[in-house]
Design a protein around this motif. Structure first.
Motif, PDB file in Angstrom:
ATOM      1  N   PRO A  55       1.106  -1.264   0.065  1.00 53.17           N
ATOM      2  CA  PRO A  55      -0.163   0.005   0.192  1.00 53.17           C
ATOM      3  C   PRO A  55       0.498   1.425  -0.082  1.00 53.17           C
ATOM      4  CG  PRO A  55      -0.575  -1.556   1.604  1.00 53.17           C
ATOM      5  CD  PRO A  55       0.612  -2.302   1.064  1.00 53.17           C
ATOM      6  N   ALA A  56       0.164   2.624  -0.685  1.00 55.03           N
ATOM      7  CA  ALA A  56       0.555   3.871  -0.648  1.00 55.03           C
ATOM      8  C   ALA A  56       0.806   3.719   0.644  1.00 55.03           C
ATOM      9  CB  ALA A  56      -0.210   4.302  -1.551  1.00 55.03           C
ATOM     10  N   SER A  57       1.881   5.079   0.975  1.00 59.37           N
ATOM     11  CA  SER A  57       2.555   6.058   1.976  1.00 59.37           C
ATOM     12  C   SER A  57       1.706   6.957   2.157  1.00 59.37           C
ATOM     13  CB  SER A  57       3.831   5.643   2.655  1.00 59.37           C
ATOM     14  OG  SER A  57       4.507   6.837   1.372  1.00 59.37           O
ATOM     15  N   PHE A  58       1.246   7.892   1.477  1.00 58.94           N
ATOM     16  CA  PHE A  58       0.128   8.881   1.092  1.00 58.94           C
ATOM     17  C   PHE A  58      -1.295   8.503   0.378  1.00 58.94           C
ATOM     18  CE2 PHE A  58       4.834  10.356   1.676  1.00 58.94           C
ATOM     19  CZ  PHE A  58       4.337  11.812   1.867  1.00 58.94           C
ATOM     20  N   ARG A  59      -1.811   9.334   0.969  1.00 59.15           N
ATOM     21  CA  ARG A  59      -3.324   8.959   0.115  1.00 59.15           C
ATOM     22  C   ARG A  59      -3.558  10.264   0.500  1.00 59.15           C
ATOM     23  NH1 ARG A  59      -6.015   3.831   1.418  1.00 59.15           N
ATOM     24  NH2 ARG A  59      -5.356   1.848   2.642  1.00 59.15           N
ATOM     25  N   ALA A  60      -5.183   9.763  -0.557  1.00 59.29           N
ATOM     26  CA  ALA A  60      -5.336  11.709  -0.813  1.00 59.29           C
ATOM     27  C   ALA A  60      -7.388  11.685  -0.582  1.00 59.29           C
ATOM     28  CB  ALA A  60      -5.806  11.864  -2.670  1.00 59.29           C
ATOM     29  N   ALA A  61      -7.035  12.383   0.862  1.00 54.32           N
ATOM     30  CA  ALA A  61      -8.062  12.939   1.805  1.00 54.32           C
ATOM     31  C   ALA A  61      -8.636  14.354   1.191  1.00 54.32           C
ATOM     32  CB  ALA A  61      -7.720  12.793   3.257  1.00 54.32           C
ATOM     33  N   PRO A  62     -10.006  13.210   1.132  1.00 56.11           N
ATOM     34  CA  PRO A  62     -11.363  15.394   0.855  1.00 56.11           C
ATOM     35  C   PRO A  62     -10.677  16.555   2.114  1.00 56.11           C
ATOM     36  CG  PRO A  62     -12.255  13.522   0.701  1.00 56.11           C
ATOM     37  CD  PRO A  62     -11.079  12.757   1.736  1.00 56.11           C
ATOM     38  N   VAL A  63     -10.822  17.922   1.595  1.00 54.61           N
ATOM     39  CA  VAL A  63     -10.067  18.875   2.189  1.00 54.61           C
ATOM     40  C   VAL A  63     -11.473  19.468   3.611  1.00 54.61           C
ATOM     41  CG1 VAL A  63      -9.585  21.009   2.414  1.00 54.61           C
ATOM     42  CG2 VAL A  63      -8.187  20.596   0.673  1.00 54.61           C
ATOM     43  N   VAL A 123      -2.405  12.717   2.117  1.00 50.22           N
ATOM     44  CA  VAL A 123      -1.951  12.647   3.658  1.00 50.22           C
ATOM     45  C   VAL A 123      -1.210  11.151   3.974  1.00 50.22           C
ATOM     46  CG1 VAL A 123      -3.610  11.595   6.211  1.00 50.22           C
ATOM     47  CG2 VAL A 123      -4.453  13.775   4.011  1.00 50.22           C
ATOM     48  N   ARG A 124       0.009  11.495   4.743  1.00 47.09           N
ATOM     49  CA  ARG A 124       0.795  10.699   4.871  1.00 47.09           C
ATOM     50  C   ARG A 124      -0.028   9.319   6.106  1.00 47.09           C
ATOM     51  NH1 ARG A 124       6.182   8.997   4.962  1.00 47.09           N
ATOM     52  NH2 ARG A 124       6.610  10.819   4.163  1.00 47.09           N
ATOM     53  N   VAL A 125      -0.090   7.915   5.353  1.00 44.77           N
ATOM     54  CA  VAL A 125      -0.423   6.992   6.187  1.00 44.77           C
ATOM     55  C   VAL A 125       0.494   5.643   6.787  1.00 44.77           C
ATOM     56  CG1 VAL A 125      -2.627   7.359   5.854  1.00 44.77           C
ATOM     57  CG2 VAL A 125      -0.688   5.732   4.453  1.00 44.77           C
ATOM     58  N   GLU A 126       0.642   4.994   7.545  1.00 46.63           N
ATOM     59  CA  GLU A 126       1.034   3.807   8.618  1.00 46.63           C
ATOM     60  C   GLU A 126       0.794   2.466   7.416  1.00 46.63           C
ATOM     61  OE1 GLU A 126       4.092   4.076  10.731  1.00 46.63           O
ATOM     62  OE2 GLU A 126       3.398   6.640  10.643  1.00 46.63           O
ATOM     63  N   VAL A 127       1.693   2.552   7.449  1.00 48.89           N
ATOM     64  CA  VAL A 127       1.863   1.222   6.663  1.00 48.89           C
ATOM     65  C   VAL A 127       2.387   0.029   6.886  1.00 48.89           C
ATOM     66  CG1 VAL A 127       2.235   0.161   4.107  1.00 48.89           C
ATOM     67  CG2 VAL A 127       1.483   2.055   4.128  1.00 48.89           C
ATOM     68  N   PRO A 128       1.808  -0.657   8.023  1.00 51.50           N
ATOM     69  CA  PRO A 128       2.395  -1.622   8.743  1.00 51.50           C
ATOM     70  C   PRO A 128       2.445  -3.075   8.493  1.00 51.50           C
ATOM     71  CG  PRO A 128       0.193  -1.247   9.691  1.00 51.50           C
ATOM     72  CD  PRO A 128       0.410  -0.002   8.277  1.00 51.50           C
ATOM     73  N   LEU A 129       1.079  -3.092   6.761  1.00 52.72           N
ATOM     74  CA  LEU A 129       1.034  -4.600   6.081  1.00 52.72           C
ATOM     75  C   LEU A 129       1.163  -4.011   5.033  1.00 52.72           C
ATOM     76  CD1 LEU A 129      -2.266  -5.318   7.899  1.00 52.72           C
ATOM     77  CD2 LEU A 129       0.480  -6.472   8.661  1.00 52.72           C
ATOM     78  N   ARG A 130       2.028  -5.512   4.194  1.00 46.48           N
ATOM     79  CA  ARG A 130       1.498  -5.641   2.620  1.00 46.48           C
ATOM     80  C   ARG A 130       0.468  -6.884   2.979  1.00 46.48           C
ATOM     81  NH1 ARG A 130       8.040  -6.377   0.342  1.00 46.48           N
ATOM     82  NH2 ARG A 130       8.616  -4.050   1.102  1.00 46.48           N
ATOM     83  N   TYR A 131       0.356  -7.535   1.374  1.00 46.02           N
ATOM     84  CA  TYR A 131      -0.877  -8.430   0.940  1.00 46.02           C
ATOM     85  C   TYR A 131      -0.492  -9.024   0.441  1.00 46.02           C
ATOM     86  CZ  TYR A 131      -3.651  -5.173   4.193  1.00 46.02           C
ATOM     87  OH  TYR A 131      -4.310  -4.533   5.214  1.00 46.02           O
ATOM     88  N   VAL A 132      -0.620 -10.841   0.542  1.00 48.83           N
ATOM     89  CA  VAL A 132      -0.475 -11.480  -0.573  1.00 48.83           C
ATOM     90  C   VAL A 132      -1.306 -11.402  -1.504  1.00 48.83           C
ATOM     91  CG1 VAL A 132       0.535 -13.658  -0.851  1.00 48.83           C
ATOM     92  CG2 VAL A 132       1.498 -12.493   1.317  1.00 48.83           C
ATOM     93  N   LEU A 133      -1.577 -11.637  -2.534  1.00 50.24           N
ATOM     94  CA  LEU A 133      -2.708 -11.823  -3.690  1.00 50.24           C
ATOM     95  C   LEU A 133      -2.470 -13.332  -4.751  1.00 50.24           C
ATOM     96  CD1 LEU A 133      -5.556 -10.850  -5.137  1.00 50.24           C
ATOM     97  CD2 LEU A 133      -4.082  -9.726  -6.995  1.00 50.24           C
ATOM     98  N   LEU A 134      -3.336 -14.505  -4.280  1.00 51.85           N
ATOM     99  CA  LEU A 134      -3.172 -15.361  -5.245  1.00 51.85           C
ATOM    100  C   LEU A 134      -4.821 -15.196  -6.014  1.00 51.85           C
ATOM    101  CD1 LEU A 134      -2.588 -18.694  -4.114  1.00 51.85           C
ATOM    102  CD2 LEU A 134      -4.178 -18.543  -5.104  1.00 51.85           C
ATOM    103  N   TRP A 135      -3.621 -15.503  -6.993  1.00 50.08           N
ATOM    104  CA  TRP A 135      -5.142 -15.202  -8.574  1.00 50.08           C
ATOM    105  C   TRP A 135      -5.181 -17.140  -8.912  1.00 50.08           C
ATOM    106  CZ3 TRP A 135      -4.224 -12.920 -13.217  1.00 50.08           C
ATOM    107  CH2 TRP A 135      -4.945 -13.230 -14.407  1.00 50.08           C
ATOM    108  N   ASP A 136      -6.044 -17.839  -9.145  1.00 51.53           N
ATOM    109  CA  ASP A 136      -6.178 -18.863  -9.551  1.00 51.53           C
ATOM    110  C   ASP A 136      -7.107 -18.442 -11.247  1.00 51.53           C
ATOM    111  OD1 ASP A 136      -7.628 -21.538 -10.172  1.00 51.53           O
ATOM    112  OD2 ASP A 136      -7.885 -22.196  -7.935  1.00 51.53           O
ATOM    113  N   LEU A 137      -6.055 -18.956 -11.886  1.00 42.82           N
ATOM    114  CA  LEU A 137      -7.014 -18.007 -13.617  1.00 42.82           C
ATOM    115  C   LEU A 137      -7.776 -19.263 -13.729  1.00 42.82           C
ATOM    116  CD1 LEU A 137      -4.094 -16.693 -13.509  1.00 42.82           C
ATOM    117  CD2 LEU A 137      -4.022 -17.137 -16.110  1.00 42.82           C
ATOM    118  N   ALA A 138      -7.783 -20.668 -13.443  1.00 41.33           N
ATOM    119  CA  ALA A 138      -8.616 -21.870 -13.797  1.00 41.33           C
ATOM    120  C   ALA A 138     -10.009 -21.207 -13.176  1.00 41.33           C
ATOM    121  CB  ALA A 138      -8.704 -23.174 -12.783  1.00 41.33           C
ATOM    122  N   THR A 139     -10.578 -20.574 -11.788  1.00 42.04           N
ATOM    123  CA  THR A 139     -11.618 -20.780 -11.505  1.00 42.04           C
ATOM    124  C   THR A 139     -11.928 -18.259 -11.762  1.00 42.04           C
ATOM    125  OG1 THR A 139     -10.898 -20.093  -9.553  1.00 42.04           O
ATOM    126  CG2 THR A 139     -11.851 -21.808  -9.511  1.00 42.04           C
TER     127      THR A 139
END
Length: 312
Positions: free
Chosen positions: A167-175, A187-203
């Motif tokens: 995830p990005a360490s900056f986000r666009a937030a409404p004024v 707006v700077r945000v903390e990024v404590p996690l990454r995410y593993v994405l598994l894509w099953d092409l068959a389904t």
């Protein structure tokens, strides 16, 4: 960090071929000395100026080791949006190229991007009937944790593709309304996690699970994800190297005992008393060994499958 790929003959100590304008590229291991010529692409090159991916096939009959197979124009593939600087991978076990792309970076004054997570797979045989049409396409926008994330460590094996998204360490937030209420601020945000994405092409289905935001990698057979988490090392925590099952997210092995928080390491890897120095992780081509390297030039090799008791 360059824009060209140079292929060398190390025996003759000479350059055999230079492929220019390579903003992103991926290669796979192929056997070109067999009796039958493999028509699958073994090199994929993305060119940002052209919004195209060129596929190359290894050819031992030519002076140049890679011959252009065909080009995929990303503007003509019917994609929801044209991906910019995506991650690429070629499957070593099936004639597939997979592309993964995340949203554009947040820009001050502009709203955040929406539904710009993209996974695309093309067949790479030389006789493909519809070269521009993707074999599979997925937009995993239902995974809100990926809204601002960009992919890395993309691997495809058979009909499974696994990637890690940061995830990005900056986000666009409404004024806020108290400040006029128009436009967007970064707006700077903390990024404590990454995410593993598994894509099953068959389904054509996707699923995710979190890992710590730290050095990580995916095994070539898409079975494992490894990471080195040193959270709390500044206050004496030892950290851990962990290997997870990529299909379930369950931990199958770790070193050392992750429940221990202090004291020297024990066993045959005492050179990694300070796991915070580890900068690289990579699996061997057969996914059996995990190699760790640190900023001091030290490398360690873990026999992962033996450690988890997997037979051969």
């Amino acid at each position: 960090f360059g824009r060209s790929i140079d292929i060398y003959d190390w025996v003759k100590k000479k350059s055999l071929q230079c492929i220019a304008d390579a903003d992103r590229w991926a290669a796979t291991r192929v056997e070109i000395f067999s009796n039958s010529q493999d028509s699958r692409a073994s090199l994929a090159v993305y060119r940002g100026d052209e919004d195209a991916v060129e596929l190359y096939v290894a050819n031992r009959e030519k002076k140049k080791p890679f011959m252009s197979l065909r080009e995929i124009n990303l503007k003509e593939c019917g994609l929801p949006f044209v991906p910019k600087y995506p991650e690429l991978t070629l499957s070593a076990t099936s004639p597939l190229m997979v592309l993964a792309a995340g949203p554009r970076p947040a820009i001050a004054g502009h709203p955040p991007p929406e539904k710009e997570t993209l996974l695309v797979a093309w067949e790479t045989q030389i006789d493909a009937m519809t070269p521009q049409k993707p074999y599979r396409l997925a937009q995993p926008w239902q995974h809100k944790e990926l809204d601002t994330a960009i992919p890395c460590d993309l691997v495809c094996h058979g009909g499974i593709a696994v990637s890690i998204w940061i995830p990005a360490s900056f986000r666009a937030a409404p004024v806020p309304a108290s400040r006029g209420g128009t436009g967007y601020n970064l707006v700077r945000v903390e990024v404590p996690l990454r995410y593993v994405l598994l894509w099953d092409l068959a389904t054509n289905s996707t699923r995710t699970f979190p890992i710590p935001n730290c050095t990580s990698c995916v095994s070539p057979d898409c079975r494992y994800v490894a990471y080195c988490d040193t959270t709390g090392s500044e206050i004496g925590a030892r950290g851990t190297i962990a290997v997870l099952d990529a299909a379930t997210g369950e931990e199958v092995w770790s070193w050392p005992d992750k429940n221990a928080t202090s004291g020297p390491l024990r066993g045959n890897m005492t050179q990694f008393d300070d796991l915070s120095t580890i900068t690289e992780l990579a699996f061997s081509p057969d996914s059996r060994f995990l190699v760790a390297g640190n900023s001091k030039g030290v490398m360690g090799v873990y026999d992962v499958r033996e450690a988890i008791g997997e037979p051969f």
